[in-house]
Write an enzyme that holds these catalytic residues in place. Structure first.
Site, PDB file in Angstrom:
ATOM      1  N   THR A  10     -71.906 -24.217  19.452  1.00 10.39           N
ATOM      2  CA  THR A  10     -71.229 -25.215  18.673  1.00 10.39           C
ATOM      3  C   THR A  10     -71.842 -24.053  17.152  1.00 10.39           C
ATOM      4  O   THR A  10     -72.656 -23.210  17.846  1.00 10.39           O
ATOM      5  CB  THR A  10     -72.028 -26.752  18.151  1.00 10.39           C
ATOM      6  N   LYS A  42     -68.798 -32.901  15.535  1.00  7.38           N
ATOM      7  CA  LYS A  42     -70.433 -32.896  15.225  1.00  7.38           C
ATOM      8  C   LYS A  42     -71.188 -33.327  14.108  1.00  7.38           C
ATOM      9  O   LYS A  42     -72.622 -32.786  14.010  1.00  7.38           O
ATOM     10  CB  LYS A  42     -70.377 -31.870  15.723  1.00  7.38           C
ATOM     11  N   GLY A  54     -76.344 -32.593  11.617  1.00 11.11           N
ATOM     12  CA  GLY A  54     -74.943 -32.515  12.837  1.00 11.11           C
ATOM     13  C   GLY A  54     -76.319 -31.760  13.807  1.00 11.11           C
ATOM     14  O   GLY A  54     -77.327 -31.643  13.609  1.00 11.11           O
ATOM     15  N   SER A 133     -74.824 -21.553  18.251  1.00  9.72           N
ATOM     16  CA  SER A 133     -74.580 -20.619  18.994  1.00  9.72           C
ATOM     17  C   SER A 133     -73.982 -19.196  18.037  1.00  9.72           C
ATOM     18  O   SER A 133     -74.404 -18.480  18.139  1.00  9.72           O
ATOM     19  CB  SER A 133     -73.381 -20.422  20.396  1.00  9.72           C
ATOM     20  N   ALA A 165     -66.321 -17.826  13.419  1.00 12.80           N
ATOM     21  CA  ALA A 165     -65.508 -18.237  14.740  1.00 12.80           C
ATOM     22  C   ALA A 165     -64.727 -16.783  15.380  1.00 12.80           C
ATOM     23  O   ALA A 165     -64.609 -16.676  16.686  1.00 12.80           O
ATOM     24  CB  ALA A 165     -64.479 -19.049  14.072  1.00 12.80           C
ATOM     25  N   CYS A 168     -68.193 -15.453  17.690  1.00 17.10           N
ATOM     26  CA  CYS A 168     -68.655 -16.115  18.632  1.00 17.10           C
ATOM     27  C   CYS A 168     -67.736 -16.853  19.646  1.00 17.10           C
ATOM     28  O   CYS A 168     -66.862 -17.624  18.810  1.00 17.10           O
ATOM     29  CB  CYS A 168     -70.079 -17.218  17.893  1.00 17.10           C
ATOM     30  N   THR A 171     -66.987 -21.113  19.282  1.00 19.50           N
ATOM     31  CA  THR A 171     -67.204 -20.774  18.169  1.00 19.50           C
ATOM     32  C   THR A 171     -65.800 -21.180  18.088  1.00 19.50           C
ATOM     33  O   THR A 171     -64.905 -20.328  18.521  1.00 19.50           O
ATOM     34  CB  THR A 171     -68.246 -20.698  17.018  1.00 19.50           C
TER      35      THR A 171
END
Length: 182
Positions: A10, A42, A54, A133, A165, A168, A171
Site C-alpha cells: 500500500t 486502509k 492508516g 511501498s 501510483a 509504484c 499502489t
C-alpha cells in the site's frame, strides 16, 4: 513473510495544513505479484473521529492493532502520545503482538506518528506521515506540494497518492481519504 515483503501492500500519506488533517491510502491489495483487490480501505477514524490511523502490511494484523490502539486511546483518555508509546511497548513485548507485521501511521490535529512492531515511535519533524511501498514517493510529492502550492491537505494527499501510483507497482489510483477538521 520476510521483512522485505512486509510493506509492499500500500501507500499511506498524511498531511496537516490550515487546521485540517488529511490521510489518504490507495486501495490495492497484492499477494506476491498478484493484485487481489483494488478497493481496500486502509484508514480508520478512531476516538470519536479525532484520530486517523492508516496501516501498511498484513491486513489481519492491522485490524488487531487498530483494536489494541483504540483501547489504548480510551485507557489514556485520548492522550495520543501516551497511547502510541504504550501500543509500541505492548507490540514489542507481547508474545502474540510481536509477530504482527505492519506499520501504522497515526495522526491527530497536533501530532503525527509512525509506529512499528520493533518499538519504533517516530514523530516526523515536518508532521507528514508516509508508509508503505509507495510511501517515499508520496512523501516527496507531499513535501513539494506543501512548500510550493496552496492546495488543501485533502488535495495534497490525493495528488501524492496519484504520484506514487505512477511509479509504484504496489499502489493504485483508487484513493480513499479521511479528514479531521478543526
Amino acid at each position: 513473510m520476510t521483512q522485505e515483503n512486509i510493506f509492499h501492500h500500500t501507500t499511506i500519506i498524511g498531511v496537516r495544513r490550515d487546521g485540517r488533517v488529511a490521510m489518504a491510502s490507495d486501495g490495492q491489495v497484492t499477494f506476491g505479484e498478484t493484485i487481489l483487490k483494488h478497493s481496500a480501505r486502509k484508514i480508520r477514524k478512531l476516538h470519536n473521529g479525532k484520530v486517523l490511523v492508516g496501516f501498511a502490511g498484513a491486513t489481519a494484523d492491522a485490524f488487531t492493532l487498530f483494536e489494541r490502539f483504540e483501547a489504548k486511546l480510551e485507557e489514556h483518555a485520548g492522550n495520543l502520545s501516551r497511547a502510541v508509546v504504550e501500543l509500541a511497548k505492548d507490540w514489542r513485548t507481547d508474545r502474540v503482538l510481536r509477530r504482527l507485521e505492519a506499520l501504522l501511521g497515526i495522526m491527530d490535529r497536533e501530532h503525527s506518528f509512525i509506529v512499528s512492531g520493533s518499538g519504533d515511535v517516530i514523530e516526523p519533524d515536518d508532521g507528514i506521515i508516509a508508509i508503505g511501498s509507495g510511501g517515499t514517493y508520496a512523501l516527496i510529492a507531499a513535501r513539494l506540494l506543501l512548500k510550493y502550492t496552496s492546495l488543501s491537505s485533502e488535495e495534497i494527499v490525493r495528488e501524492a497518492i496519484q504520484q506514487a501510483a505512477a511509479v509504484c507497482v504496489y499502489t493504485n489510483n483508487e484513493i480513499y481519504i479521511e479528514t479531521i477538521k478543526s
